[in-house]
Design a protein around this motif. Sequence first.
Motif, PDB file in Angstrom:
ATOM      1  N   SER A 176      11.317  79.556   6.037  1.00  0.00           N
ATOM      2  CA  SER A 176      10.183  79.761   5.141  1.00  0.00           C
ATOM      3  C   SER A 176      10.658  80.516   3.906  1.00  0.00           C
ATOM      4  CB  SER A 176       9.068  80.540   5.861  1.00  0.00           C
ATOM      5  OG  SER A 176       7.945  80.708   5.009  1.00  0.00           O
ATOM      6  N   PRO A 177      11.430  79.849   3.022  1.00  0.00           N
ATOM      7  CA  PRO A 177      11.929  80.530   1.824  1.00  0.00           C
ATOM      8  C   PRO A 177      10.798  80.811   0.844  1.00  0.00           C
ATOM      9  CG  PRO A 177      12.470  78.205   1.752  1.00  0.00           C
ATOM     10  CD  PRO A 177      11.876  78.445   3.106  1.00  0.00           C
ATOM     11  N   VAL A 178      11.032  81.783  -0.024  1.00  0.00           N
ATOM     12  CA  VAL A 178      10.006  82.242  -0.966  1.00  0.00           C
ATOM     13  C   VAL A 178      10.615  82.302  -2.358  1.00  0.00           C
ATOM     14  CG1 VAL A 178       8.485  84.158  -1.617  1.00  0.00           C
ATOM     15  CG2 VAL A 178       8.768  83.551   0.793  1.00  0.00           C
ATOM     16  N   LEU A 179       9.829  81.869  -3.337  1.00  0.00           N
ATOM     17  CA  LEU A 179      10.166  82.060  -4.746  1.00  0.00           C
ATOM     18  C   LEU A 179       9.101  82.955  -5.360  1.00  0.00           C
ATOM     19  CD1 LEU A 179      11.670  81.508  -7.398  1.00  0.00           C
ATOM     20  CD2 LEU A 179      10.263  79.443  -7.663  1.00  0.00           C
ATOM     21  N   VAL A 180       9.523  84.100  -5.885  1.00  0.00           N
ATOM     22  CA  VAL A 180       8.625  85.024  -6.562  1.00  0.00           C
ATOM     23  C   VAL A 180       8.787  84.805  -8.065  1.00  0.00           C
ATOM     24  CG1 VAL A 180       7.995  87.429  -6.956  1.00  0.00           C
ATOM     25  CG2 VAL A 180       8.783  86.700  -4.697  1.00  0.00           C
ATOM     26  N   ILE A 181       7.709  84.428  -8.733  1.00  0.00           N
ATOM     27  CA  ILE A 181       7.715  84.235 -10.184  1.00  0.00           C
ATOM     28  C   ILE A 181       7.011  85.430 -10.815  1.00  0.00           C
ATOM     29  CG2 ILE A 181       6.981  82.780 -12.102  1.00  0.00           C
ATOM     30  CD1 ILE A 181       7.139  80.387 -10.299  1.00  0.00           C
ATOM     31  N   ARG A 182       7.734  86.174 -11.629  1.00  0.00           N
ATOM     32  CA  ARG A 182       7.185  87.353 -12.290  1.00  0.00           C
ATOM     33  C   ARG A 182       6.819  86.992 -13.723  1.00  0.00           C
ATOM     34  NH1 ARG A 182       9.699  92.721 -12.224  1.00  0.00           N
ATOM     35  NH2 ARG A 182       7.508  93.317 -11.964  1.00  0.00           N
ATOM     36  N   ASP A 183       5.539  86.849 -13.968  1.00  0.00           N
ATOM     37  CA  ASP A 183       5.004  86.567 -15.293  1.00  0.00           C
ATOM     38  C   ASP A 183       4.239  87.811 -15.732  1.00  0.00           C
ATOM     39  OD1 ASP A 183       3.999  85.402 -17.619  1.00  0.00           O
ATOM     40  OD2 ASP A 183       2.333  84.436 -16.559  1.00  0.00           O
ATOM     41  N   ALA A 184       4.999  88.830 -16.103  1.00  0.00           N
ATOM     42  CA  ALA A 184       4.425  90.151 -16.325  1.00  0.00           C
ATOM     43  C   ALA A 184       4.587  90.629 -17.758  1.00  0.00           C
ATOM     44  CB  ALA A 184       5.058  91.168 -15.376  1.00  0.00           C
ATOM     45  N   GLY A 185       4.683  89.697 -18.712  1.00  0.00           N
ATOM     46  CA  GLY A 185       4.716  90.081 -20.112  1.00  0.00           C
ATOM     47  C   GLY A 185       6.099  90.410 -20.621  1.00  0.00           C
ATOM     48  N   MET A 186       6.120  91.009 -21.836  1.00  0.00           N
ATOM     49  CA  MET A 186       7.382  91.299 -22.513  1.00  0.00           C
ATOM     50  C   MET A 186       8.151  92.448 -21.864  1.00  0.00           C
ATOM     51  SD  MET A 186       7.636  89.133 -25.001  1.00  0.00           S
ATOM     52  CE  MET A 186       8.817  89.869 -26.106  1.00  0.00           C
TER      53      MET A 186
END
Length: 287
Positions: A176-186
């Motif tokens: 159960s692999p996981v990809l964490v996408i961090r869309d947290a601004g500049m």
Amino acid sequence: MATPATAPNGGVFPGPGVPGQGFPNSGLPGSGLPTAGGPGQLPEPEPAPVPPPRKQWYGFGLLGPRRQRHEVPPEQFESLALPIGDDGIVIGADGQGQPAVLGLHRPTPFNVLLVGGLWTAQVIGLRAVATGARVTVETGRQQMWSTLAQAANNNQQCITLHDVGRVPPQGASVSSPVLVIRDAGMRPPRGRVTAAPWQSVLTLLPYLSPVAPRLMENAGLVGVQRVSPDEAQQIGRIMGLPEVDVSALSTLADGVTLWCTRHARLYVATQPTDAESGLLGAPRRMD
């Protein structure tokens, strides 16, 4: 019994005494040519020998047939190779039109930095779900991700959305692999959930910011889409890019990304599928 001889074409000529066969063009029995029996008279075929009865091997049944071993010389080993490429996510095509594969699911921590648009990050997340991974999005603009999450979550929580700094432990594993996408601004803060075995982290930066050099230093892979000439010069110094690539960064088309490390570079054009186009629209650099 005589030892078989090897023919010039790699076949095996049976030795004398084997009925129905012989050396070609020799006039010997089995060659198909006239023999001493008379001009133009084909020889009568010899009766096939009766095979001896199989011996009973008590306790193990009958002995099986005996055949020559199938052997391959070392110089032919390459012909046995299977055309298997790297596993991962197909993120587009390279300059030769070959699939470009991004291996995100690894047994070691893996950090990716993407200086580019939201569209490319969403395509990567959607294709990661297609490979069986779970995608966790840490974002301060959930309204930009909600449509994608609803479309991907078909009776399963494939894509989950969390506020910045509120991502819980994911429990990633090989199954159960996981990809964490961090869309947290500049200026993304340091995340509570970091890269781990079978858990990769992709950080999205719309443009360069003061934290970009630190993120590039810690990233195993950096993707750069169209940036300004000044930003291209800064990225070139950090990543050690040649001048031709630095000049190209300010002219890249929408959907084209330069994926690079300090030792390798690859331009990739991401083309959406029909389903991706209907959900995300056409490739674009600006959000």
